[in-house]
Design an enzyme around this catalytic site. Structure first.
Site, PDB file in Angstrom:
ATOM      1  N   HIS A  18      -6.787  -3.375   1.404  1.00  0.00           N
ATOM      2  CA  HIS A  18      -7.891  -2.458   1.680  1.00  0.00           C
ATOM      3  C   HIS A  18      -9.002  -2.567   0.641  1.00  0.00           C
ATOM      4  O   HIS A  18      -8.768  -2.791  -0.547  1.00  0.00           O
ATOM      5  CB  HIS A  18      -7.377  -1.021   1.719  1.00  0.00           C
ATOM      6  CG  HIS A  18      -6.704  -0.588   0.445  1.00  0.00           C
ATOM      7  ND1 HIS A  18      -7.370  -0.010  -0.606  1.00  0.00           N
ATOM      8  CD2 HIS A  18      -5.409  -0.670   0.058  1.00  0.00           C
ATOM      9  CE1 HIS A  18      -6.532   0.263  -1.574  1.00  0.00           C
ATOM     10  NE2 HIS A  18      -5.322  -0.132  -1.200  1.00  0.00           N
ATOM     11  N   ASP A  19     -10.235  -2.451   1.124  1.00  0.00           N
ATOM     12  CA  ASP A  19     -11.438  -2.345   0.300  1.00  0.00           C
ATOM     13  C   ASP A  19     -11.761  -3.616  -0.488  1.00  0.00           C
ATOM     14  O   ASP A  19     -12.541  -3.577  -1.436  1.00  0.00           O
ATOM     15  CB  ASP A  19     -11.337  -1.155  -0.675  1.00  0.00           C
ATOM     16  CG  ASP A  19     -11.067   0.150   0.052  1.00  0.00           C
ATOM     17  OD1 ASP A  19     -11.927   0.558   0.857  1.00  0.00           O
ATOM     18  OD2 ASP A  19      -9.990   0.749  -0.162  1.00  0.00           O
TER      19      ASP A  19
ATOM     20  N   GLY B 206      -5.640  -4.082  -3.462  1.00  0.00           N
ATOM     21  CA  GLY B 206      -6.820  -3.345  -3.039  1.00  0.00           C
ATOM     22  C   GLY B 206      -7.988  -3.441  -4.000  1.00  0.00           C
ATOM     23  O   GLY B 206      -7.827  -3.641  -5.202  1.00  0.00           O
TER      24      GLY B 206
END
Length: 277
Positions: free
Chosen positions: A131-132, A149
């Site tokens: 994520h991200d 992440g």
């Protein structure tokens, strides 16, 4: 695909065993093979090919010409215990290759609600983009690369098989991460990181030559690197010394900008390098 059961060849071609939501947006010439699952908020650009057994969910956009191989999973809920179901995105660029078992997760509220991958990047079997993350163009992830992440990966970076990258780490453009490396700290543009825990092991000279950088440019980068990591003084002092000598050198300036911008993590340095000031 040559399956006679596929639909009109002027439009998307969808195998009868695939499950594709009516609201999904499919570009011209999209090919969706056997046993794929495509969610209602997915956008597939023209010429995207899902070979078979591909699962794409969430607000995921895949750019034109990208090929995705069996058992890849894109856009499903982030592997972050702080995630609370907020709407977030995964964007994959054009002409990428995503091989078997690759996973890519969308963003979270703490990271701008977006995970993005640039154009023409290659992700070999079982690689993971968390994520991200922000992954650039023309990047190569070898088998089993693990990107935690909030990481940033610059254009033309190459990550060797089994490399693991700590959350919030930045990998500069044209950097090379050796196989099985455990990368805890930011790697400068054009740098090589090796080992567990990874240390800076010089410049990615092979990559620079392959991409046509002139010999003089490589020679100047070597001198800047030696001054930056082998001279006396703190890294900050050496950074200013490099700036004074190589201020007009675009590649050296890119490294200096990377160092000055800073991030959540420290800078990866040579094994005998000095600590950050």
């Amino acid at each position: 695909m040559s399956d006679p059961d596929m639909r009109d060849r002027d439009g998307p071609q969808i195998h009868p065993s695939a499950v594709v939501a009516h609201a999904a947006q499919l570009g011209r010439g999209v090919q969706i093979g056997p046993f794929c699952a495509v969610g209602p908020d997915v956008v597939l650009g023209a010429g995207v090919r899902l070979v078979s057994h591909v699962a794409i969910a969430g607000h995921t956009t895949v750019g034109e010409g990208t090929r995705i191989f069996p058992f890849a999973s894109l856009g499903h809920e982030p592997q972050d215990l702080k995630f609370r179901g907020e709407v977030s995105e995964l964007r994959v660029g054009r002409d990428c290759v995503i091989r078997e078992g690759v996973t890519m997760n969308p963003g979270t509220a703490s990271g701008g609600l977006l995970t993005s991958v640039g154009d023409r990047s290659v992700f070999l079997a079982q690689a993971h983009v968390a994520h991200d993350c922000r992954v650039g163009s023309d990047v190569i992830f070898s088998n089993n690369v693990m990107l935690a992440g909030h990481c940033t990966v610059g254009d033309h970076a190459i990550l060797g098989g089994g490399a693991a990258v700590h959350q919030f780490v930045r990998l500069g453009r044209h950097s090379f991460i050796g196989g099985l490396a455990g990368v805890e700290h930011d790697v400068i543009p054009y740098g090589i990181a090796l080992g567990n825990r990874a240390h800076l092991a010089g410049l990615n000279v092979v990559g620079l030559k392959r991409r046509g950088f002139p010999r003089e440019t490589i020679h100047d980068l070597r001198r800047a690197y030696k001054l930056l990591f082998s001279a006396a003084g703190t890294l900050r002092e050496r950074t200013e010394a490099v700036a004074a000598e190589f201020g007009s050198h675009p590649q050296a300036e890119e490294i200096l900008s990377f160092l000055r911008e800073g991030g959540e993590r420290a800078i990866c340095v040579p094994r005998d390098g000095r600590d950050l000031p």
